[in-house]
Every structure is written in structure tokens, then in C-alpha cells.
Design a protein around this motif. Structure first.
Motif, mmCIF file in Angstrom:
data_model
loop_
_atom_site.group_PDB
_atom_site.id
_atom_site.type_symbol
_atom_site.label_atom_id
_atom_site.label_comp_id
_atom_site.label_asym_id
_atom_site.label_seq_id
_atom_site.Cartn_x
_atom_site.Cartn_y
_atom_site.Cartn_z
ATOM 1 N N VAL A 7 0.787 -1.294 -0.054
ATOM 2 C CA VAL A 7 0.035 0.115 -0.004
ATOM 3 C C VAL A 7 0.788 1.232 0.038
ATOM 4 O O VAL A 7 1.880 1.510 0.862
ATOM 5 N N GLU A 8 0.643 2.230 -0.995
ATOM 6 C CA GLU A 8 1.320 3.229 -1.026
ATOM 7 C C GLU A 8 0.832 4.505 -0.009
ATOM 8 O O GLU A 8 -0.527 4.743 -0.155
ATOM 9 N N VAL A 9 1.557 4.932 0.865
ATOM 10 C CA VAL A 9 1.127 5.840 1.891
ATOM 11 C C VAL A 9 1.915 7.158 1.764
ATOM 12 O O VAL A 9 3.226 7.024 1.708
ATOM 13 N N LYS A 10 1.399 8.270 1.618
ATOM 14 C CA LYS A 10 2.017 9.538 1.605
ATOM 15 C C LYS A 10 2.880 9.794 2.815
ATOM 16 O O LYS A 10 2.358 9.341 4.048
ATOM 17 N N TYR A 11 3.955 10.482 2.982
ATOM 18 C CA TYR A 11 4.926 10.727 4.071
ATOM 19 C C TYR A 11 4.097 11.612 5.039
ATOM 20 O O TYR A 11 3.949 11.026 6.278
ATOM 21 N N ASN A 12 3.358 12.614 4.972
ATOM 22 C CA ASN A 12 2.386 13.396 5.716
ATOM 23 C C ASN A 12 1.511 12.607 6.385
ATOM 24 O O ASN A 12 1.414 12.509 7.775
ATOM 25 N N LYS A 13 0.650 11.470 5.740
ATOM 26 C CA LYS A 13 -0.219 10.637 6.547
ATOM 27 C C LYS A 13 0.477 9.668 7.058
ATOM 28 O O LYS A 13 -0.191 9.324 8.271
#
Length: 408
Positions: A7-13
């Protein structure tokens, strides 16, 4: 998340998720300060006679907290009068500095005396800390303070304890010399530590001369620092072999895992660490202690000796016979006689005619090994690191044995 669940997760999240998880497990850093009064109250209620101080600003914001438990204040008179202090950074949201002070008990173990959480390691904080420490412990005959060369520690100690010598950790001083003088570090280290640990003036002068031969600048630097600050023989009071600040440094290593916690769990866990450090049960009849040393080594441990001092039994009666003087004398009562010169031997013919041959087999042509083969975890190279090919970037082989086609 990408490796385990693809799962790709953005750094901020990702960062916000981690912060939320830490808040659930550790508590909210801001809200933890509201529980400090309750924590300090319970500490004092459970440990009557403790010295606990909470210092706030004019706006009722947290500034300092100091804790010296009753068991430490009562037990210090049975320990060496050496006070080792040190500070280390906290890594929570609000930062801060943890100040610790410890001494050594009769068994050579660390005996924690007090700790404090302050905003910064500055003159004001250390002066406040030493003031609270003096309120809790007062002063003792032949007392001595061991620390690094932090200016705030020196100023705070000299102001609150002007009658107590403040000496330096030799390893911190050695680190200062390593950064100041780059050449002949090995010779400087050996000569300096030998001079610092010398018990007689004669040996001290010898190693001091060796140090001057290696580098005269180092000798002048140490003379400027003051021999009484780092040498055992010139120390104003007995250091009891505490030439370093390892007692406080070891406490810091124990608290390493809790430095990121908010202030309430930090102070609470520090209390549990100190409380658990001394909790042992001794059984005279069974000759056991919960530390296991009494029964396994068959000799009274430090906890048993501490109890013996109260009950006044003969400590030697609880030792294994193998530790007693009688066994020591009996083991060495026989004499080892030398065989003398071979020319003077008188050997019967039936003995001298006997021949012993060497072991069967060929003599190895290779040079015999003089050092033992080190295990893979002792070698400098990391044996756990898997080989990686510099040609195709795959693991399990190198570029010489690579059979994979080149990528465009």
C-alpha cells in the motif's frame, strides 16, 4: 506498509498515523503534565520522607521536577560518599534534560540517589538541582562530586557545595584531549590513565614525565586543569576507585528507552526503575536471595551482607567451605619441588631405556596457527550482510561469477 501490505502511503499521512499510534500507547505529551501533581502526590504518599519538588513558572508552566526517594536518603549513609552526576537529553515533544545522581553501595553496585527533569542543562537548572539535593542529603564528611567538565555543573556544585571538591571523569577529560591533541593518541591515553590511577607520588611522577615526553602541550593542559581534579593520588578526598562518571552513565543507559516518553510516564517509570533496583529477598535458612547470587556462588551477596549488618550474624558461616581460609591454606600446604639440572638426575636403567615415539602421522608443512580462529560474530566484517553483485544488483553472487545479462 508498502513492504507488508503493498500500500502506497504519503509521508504526511504516515507521519500523522505514527504520531497517533504513539499517543495511544504512550499518552498525550501535553496532557501528561496535568498528571504530574497526582504522580508526585502518590510518590510521596507511598514513600513518606521523600524529597519531591515541582517548580513552575509564573504562568504555572512546568519548569523543573526533583525526586529523591526515602529509601535513597536513608540508605546513602551506608554507601560511599562519592556523588556522580550527569545529564542527558530527553527526546519527547517538549524536550528537556534528565539529571541523575548516583553513588556506589557496599557490593560495588549502582545506588541511585536522585533524578530531575529540567528545561535546559544551564547554570540556573544545575544550581536548583544541587540546592534540592543538599536539602535531601545535606553534606557528608569526605564527600566528593564526580562529573564531566560541563561549566554549569562546576558552577552549580561550587555554589551549593563550596566545601565539597568537584573532580572530573578521566574518560571525559581524555575525550577533551583527543579532540585538542591529534598526535600520539595511544601513547597519550596510556600515560594519562596510568598517571590518573597511580596510588603513589613516585608512580604518578613517572607517568607524568612519560606524558611530557610524548607531548609537552598535554602535560601543560593537565597541569592547568589541576592534578587534584583528575588524579587519584592528588584527590582532596578519597574517590573510592570512581575515576569515571560510569555510575550515572549506566543509569542513563537504563533510561534510554524512555527518553521519548511524555514527562508523566518518564518520572513514573524512573521511580519504578529505582524502586526495582533494590528489591531483593534474603532467606537465611535456605541461604538464598532473589538475585540468585547467594545460592549459585555459595557466598553471601550484597543484599545478604546488608541484612547481616542489621542482624549481626557471622557472615563467614554462610559461605561455602571452598571460600574459607582453612581450605585456602590446605590447598597450598604442599610444596612443588624443582627437578634440578638434567646432568644431576639419577634414573634407573629400566626407566631410561624406555622410549616414547611421537604421534603417528605426517608433520604438517603449513605454519602452525598461534591465534585462535575467531567466530563469525567477532570478525570485523559483517558476516550477516549478504553478498551483492555490482553488475546486476542482485544478491547471492558477485560480478565475477555473475551470469545474468546486462540491463540496458
Amino acid at each position: 506498509m508498502k513492504h507488508d501490505h503493498n500500500v502506497e502511503v504519503k509521508y504526511n499521512k504516515d507521519w500523522r498515523s505514527k504520531e497517533r499510534a504513539l499517543e495511544i500507547t504512550r499518552g498525550n505529551a501535553t496532557e501528561s503534565f496535568t498528571e504530574l501533581y497526582s504522580c508526585m502526590y502518590m510518590l510521596f504518599t507511598s514513600n513518606a520522607g521523600s524529597v519531591i519538588e515541582l517548580q513552575l513558572t509564573e504562568n504555572s508552566c512546568f519548569l523543573y521536577v526533583f525526586v529523591a526517594l526515602n529509601f535513597s536518603t536513608k540508605g546513602w549513609k551506608y554507601c560511599t560518599p562519592v556523588v556522580v552526576v550527569n545529564g542527558t537529553f530527553l527526546k519527547s515533544v517538549y524536550g528537556g534534560t534528565l539529571l541523575v545522581v548516583a553513588t556506589e553501595d557496599a557490593g560495588g553496585k549502582i545506588f541511585p540517589l536522585a533524578f530531575a527533569v529540567v528545561d535546559l542543562e544551564n547554570n540556573k537548572a544545575w544550581e536548583w538541582f544541587f540546592g534540592k539535593f543538599r536539602k535531601a542529603y545535606g553534606s557528608r564528611e569526605d564527600m566528593i562530586i564526580v562529573s564531566d567538565r560541563h561549566e554549569s555543573i562546576i558552577k552549580g556544585a561550587n555554589k551549593v557545595y563550596p566545601e565539597v571538591p568537584n573532580v572530573f571523569c578521566v574518560f571525559h577529560l581524555l575525550g577533551n584531549m583527543k579532540s585538542k591533541f591529534k598526535k600520539n593518541l595511544k601513547k597519550i591515553k596510556d600515560a594519562f590513565l596510568s598517571a590518573a590511577n597511580a596510588y603513589t607520588l613516585k608512580k604518578f611522577e613517572y607517568h607524568k614525565q612519560e606524558l611530557q615526553k610524548v607531548d609537552g602541550r598535554v602535560h601543560d593542559f593537565l597541569e592547568e586543569v589541576g592534578y587534584e581534579k583528575w588524579s587519584k593520588v592528588y584527590s582532596p578526598n578519597n574517590r573510592y576507585s570512581n575515576m569515571t562518571s560510569n555510575l550515572a552513565e549506566s543509569l542513563n543507559s537504563v533510561t534510554m528507552s524512555i527518553r521519548e516518553l511524555p514527562v508523566y510516564p518518564t518520572t513514573h517509570i524512573l521511580f519504578e526503575v529505582i524502586k526495582g533496583e533494590r528489591k531483593n529477598v534474603v532467606d537465611f535458612n535456605a541461604r538464598t536471595c532473589t538475585c540468585k547470587r547467594f545460592q549459585m556462588d555459595q557466598i553471601p551477596c550484597a543484599h545478604a551482607i546488608a541484612v547481616f549488618q542489621k542482624c549481626n550474624p557471622d557472615t563467614y558461616n554462610y559461605c561455602s567451605p571452598y571460600y574459607k581460609n582453612e581450605n585456602m591454606v590446605d590447598a597450598y600446604k604442599e610444596t612443588v619441588y624443582p627437578v634440578g639440572n638434567k646432568d644431576n638426575w639419577v634414573v634407573p636403567d629400566n626407566v631410561s631405556s624406555l622410549i616414547v615415539y611421537p604421534p603417528e602421522g605426517k608433520i604438517r608443512a603449513v605454519r602452525p596457527k598461534k591465534r585462535r580462529c575467531k567466530a563469525f560474530w567477532e570478525r570485523k566484517t559483517n558476516s550477516f550482510k549478504q553478498m551483492k553483485c555490482g553488475k546486476c544488483n542482485q544478491t547471492g553472487h558477485n560480478r565475477i561469477t555473475c551470469r545474468n545479462p546486462l540491463k540496458n
